[in-house]
Design an enzyme around this catalytic site. Sequence first.
Site, PDB file in Angstrom:
ATOM      1  N   HIS A 111       6.000  -2.548  15.888  1.00  0.00           N
ATOM      2  CA  HIS A 111       5.194  -2.816  14.859  1.00  0.00           C
ATOM      3  C   HIS A 111       4.190  -1.727  14.308  1.00  0.00           C
ATOM      4  O   HIS A 111       3.324  -1.659  14.895  1.00  0.00           O
ATOM      5  CB  HIS A 111       4.598  -4.104  14.846  1.00  0.00           C
ATOM      6  CG  HIS A 111       3.834  -4.536  13.593  1.00  0.00           C
ATOM      7  ND1 HIS A 111       2.774  -5.215  13.424  1.00  0.00           N
ATOM      8  CD2 HIS A 111       4.383  -4.875  12.167  1.00  0.00           C
ATOM      9  CE1 HIS A 111       2.560  -5.633  12.313  1.00  0.00           C
ATOM     10  NE2 HIS A 111       3.579  -5.314  11.501  1.00  0.00           N
ATOM     11  N   ARG A 112       4.466  -1.143  13.270  1.00  0.00           N
ATOM     12  CA  ARG A 112       3.548   0.250  12.760  1.00  0.00           C
ATOM     13  C   ARG A 112       3.223   1.079  13.777  1.00  0.00           C
ATOM     14  O   ARG A 112       2.290   1.839  13.742  1.00  0.00           O
ATOM     15  CB  ARG A 112       2.130  -0.137  12.163  1.00  0.00           C
ATOM     16  CG  ARG A 112       2.390  -1.536  11.153  1.00  0.00           C
ATOM     17  CD  ARG A 112       0.701  -2.181  10.769  1.00  0.00           C
ATOM     18  NE  ARG A 112       1.092  -3.455  10.161  1.00  0.00           N
ATOM     19  CZ  ARG A 112      -0.055  -4.133   9.901  1.00  0.00           C
ATOM     20  NH1 ARG A 112      -1.314  -3.656   9.922  1.00  0.00           N
ATOM     21  NH2 ARG A 112       0.020  -5.349   9.607  1.00  0.00           N
ATOM     22  N   GLU A 163       8.825   0.074  13.020  1.00  0.00           N
ATOM     23  CA  GLU A 163       8.432  -0.542  11.652  1.00  0.00           C
ATOM     24  C   GLU A 163       7.504   0.182  11.172  1.00  0.00           C
ATOM     25  O   GLU A 163       6.413   0.584  11.848  1.00  0.00           O
ATOM     26  CB  GLU A 163       8.321  -2.097  11.846  1.00  0.00           C
ATOM     27  CG  GLU A 163       8.218  -3.029  10.528  1.00  0.00           C
ATOM     28  CD  GLU A 163       6.999  -2.855  10.000  1.00  0.00           C
ATOM     29  OE1 GLU A 163       6.701  -3.570   8.909  1.00  0.00           O
ATOM     30  OE2 GLU A 163       5.925  -2.231  10.463  1.00  0.00           O
ATOM     31  N   ASP A 186       5.109   0.785   7.164  1.00  0.00           N
ATOM     32  CA  ASP A 186       4.911   0.341   5.898  1.00  0.00           C
ATOM     33  C   ASP A 186       4.841   1.275   4.729  1.00  0.00           C
ATOM     34  O   ASP A 186       4.175   2.513   5.055  1.00  0.00           O
ATOM     35  CB  ASP A 186       3.758  -0.452   5.584  1.00  0.00           C
ATOM     36  CG  ASP A 186       3.399  -1.496   6.696  1.00  0.00           C
ATOM     37  OD1 ASP A 186       4.251  -2.418   6.562  1.00  0.00           O
ATOM     38  OD2 ASP A 186       2.946  -1.223   7.869  1.00  0.00           O
ATOM     39  N   HIS A 207      -0.303   0.630   5.471  1.00  0.00           N
ATOM     40  CA  HIS A 207      -0.006  -0.816   5.289  1.00  0.00           C
ATOM     41  C   HIS A 207      -0.867  -1.510   4.273  1.00  0.00           C
ATOM     42  O   HIS A 207      -0.294  -1.920   3.580  1.00  0.00           O
ATOM     43  CB  HIS A 207      -0.583  -1.376   6.678  1.00  0.00           C
ATOM     44  CG  HIS A 207      -0.298  -3.089   6.619  1.00  0.00           C
ATOM     45  ND1 HIS A 207      -1.195  -3.820   6.203  1.00  0.00           N
ATOM     46  CD2 HIS A 207       0.716  -3.753   6.835  1.00  0.00           C
ATOM     47  CE1 HIS A 207      -0.872  -5.162   6.029  1.00  0.00           C
ATOM     48  NE2 HIS A 207       0.401  -5.108   6.474  1.00  0.00           N
ATOM     49  N   GLU A 260       9.360  -0.845   5.782  1.00  0.00           N
ATOM     50  CA  GLU A 260       8.948  -2.055   4.782  1.00  0.00           C
ATOM     51  C   GLU A 260       8.347  -1.558   3.624  1.00  0.00           C
ATOM     52  O   GLU A 260       7.257  -0.753   3.688  1.00  0.00           O
ATOM     53  CB  GLU A 260       8.048  -2.827   5.594  1.00  0.00           C
ATOM     54  CG  GLU A 260       7.687  -4.164   4.678  1.00  0.00           C
ATOM     55  CD  GLU A 260       6.512  -4.857   5.157  1.00  0.00           C
ATOM     56  OE1 GLU A 260       6.169  -4.878   6.416  1.00  0.00           O
ATOM     57  OE2 GLU A 260       6.073  -5.533   4.173  1.00  0.00           O
ATOM     58  N   LYS A 290       6.302  -1.862   0.540  1.00  0.00           N
ATOM     59  CA  LYS A 290       5.213  -2.748  -0.092  1.00  0.00           C
ATOM     60  C   LYS A 290       5.357  -2.831  -1.620  1.00  0.00           C
ATOM     61  O   LYS A 290       5.634  -2.040  -2.362  1.00  0.00           O
ATOM     62  CB  LYS A 290       3.732  -2.261   0.075  1.00  0.00           C
ATOM     63  CG  LYS A 290       3.399  -2.324   1.845  1.00  0.00           C
ATOM     64  CD  LYS A 290       3.470  -3.657   2.145  1.00  0.00           C
ATOM     65  CE  LYS A 290       2.952  -3.824   3.715  1.00  0.00           C
ATOM     66  NZ  LYS A 290       3.317  -4.999   4.302  1.00  0.00           N
ATOM     67  N   ASP A 295       3.568  -5.550  18.401  1.00  0.00           N
ATOM     68  CA  ASP A 295       2.298  -4.673  18.699  1.00  0.00           C
ATOM     69  C   ASP A 295       2.565  -3.943  19.884  1.00  0.00           C
ATOM     70  O   ASP A 295       1.766  -3.078  20.318  1.00  0.00           O
ATOM     71  CB  ASP A 295       1.225  -4.787  18.183  1.00  0.00           C
ATOM     72  CG  ASP A 295       0.769  -5.484  16.810  1.00  0.00           C
ATOM     73  OD1 ASP A 295       1.594  -4.939  15.768  1.00  0.00           O
ATOM     74  OD2 ASP A 295       0.227  -6.645  16.821  1.00  0.00           O
TER      75      ASP A 295
HETATM   76  O1  G3P Z   1       8.233  -6.088   8.723  1.00  0.00           O
HETATM   77  C1  G3P Z   1       7.239  -7.148   9.432  1.00  0.00           C
HETATM   78  C2  G3P Z   1       5.922  -6.975   9.241  1.00  0.00           C
HETATM   79  O2  G3P Z   1       5.264  -5.699   9.347  1.00  0.00           O
HETATM   80  C3  G3P Z   1       5.442  -7.584   8.173  1.00  0.00           C
HETATM   81  O3  G3P Z   1       4.118  -7.960   7.571  1.00  0.00           O
HETATM   82  O4  G3P Z   1       1.819  -7.194   6.736  1.00  0.00           O
HETATM   83  O5  G3P Z   1       2.581  -6.460   9.173  1.00  0.00           O
HETATM   84  O6  G3P Z   1       3.513  -5.535   6.934  1.00  0.00           O
HETATM   85  P1  G3P Z   1       3.022  -6.752   7.663  1.00  0.00           P
HETATM   86 MG    MG Z   2       5.216  -4.285   7.724  1.00  0.00          MG
END
Ligand code: G3P
Ligand code: MG
Length: 258
Positions: free
Chosen positions: A18-19, A45, A47, A60, A119, A121, A251
């Site tokens: 995640h990120r 992943e 953003d 993000h 992802e 936004k 994470d």
């Molecule tokens: O893609 C899953 C998750 O990243 C979505 O929420 O706010 O962490 O981008 P957020």
């Molecule tokens: Mg995300």
Amino acid sequence: MEKIKFLEKKNRPWVIAHRGYRSSFPENTFSAFEAAIEVKADMIELDVSLSRDRVPVVIHDKKLDRTTDGEGLVADFSISELKELDAGSWFNKEFKGEKIPTLEETLDLIKGRINVNIEIKPESFEISEPMDAIEIQVCKLIERLKMEDQVIISSFEHSFFGRIQNFCKKSNKLNFIRIAPLLDVFQNKEFILSICRRAKAYSFHPNSSFLTESLILELKAAGYKIFPYTINENYRMKELIKSGVSGIITDEPEKLRE
Ligand code: G3P
Ligand code: MG
């Protein structure tokens, strides 16, 4: 370099960082992405938003304040202004000088090395020119870099998906892009299935808080993969793996790998 095969069959769920490797590195930076590759995550992943001059950048929040030394909306700054900011020191001084990456730089960095869940936004402002839209900018990059094998596009903004499918239909070079609706709050099964059908989804990415075993079974039976977010606790990782998810967005990629 060994070429990765997209979603190659594995006898375990996918580890999705995640990120990037967010618990130990500044999120959405090259350090975090390299670290995720290093610990053998299967996918990153990240953003994406647009700069004022409509360059896709990897960050993000809508605002710069939390993860850089800048202030204000990302969308108010040009790419050259954004590049002057420090996106590492907020996390730890040792990451001073880390920049906000563009999506193009990031795709160049990871091409052939790891899969990526982009992802998108929602846009901060109304746009007048549809070909300028963020989802189209992202599609153009994937097309130009020939990376469709490595990419899933997800978003909470489900209206992007029709335009992405149309882009692929019209393109001579891009046959498909894998699409994943994100969902933050519980909706009933029928509603979720209709979102996935309409999006021609490859996978469904729900907030894990409302994900049940029966929903997983139903979605799998309908042919969708399930990649929930964001799971960092051992017990919940185990529960979800037992329930048959296709992968987990975390994470803590190293912990999940173990
Ligand atoms: O893609 C899953 C998750 O990243 C979505 O929420 O706010 O962490 O981008 P957020
Ligand atoms: Mg995300």
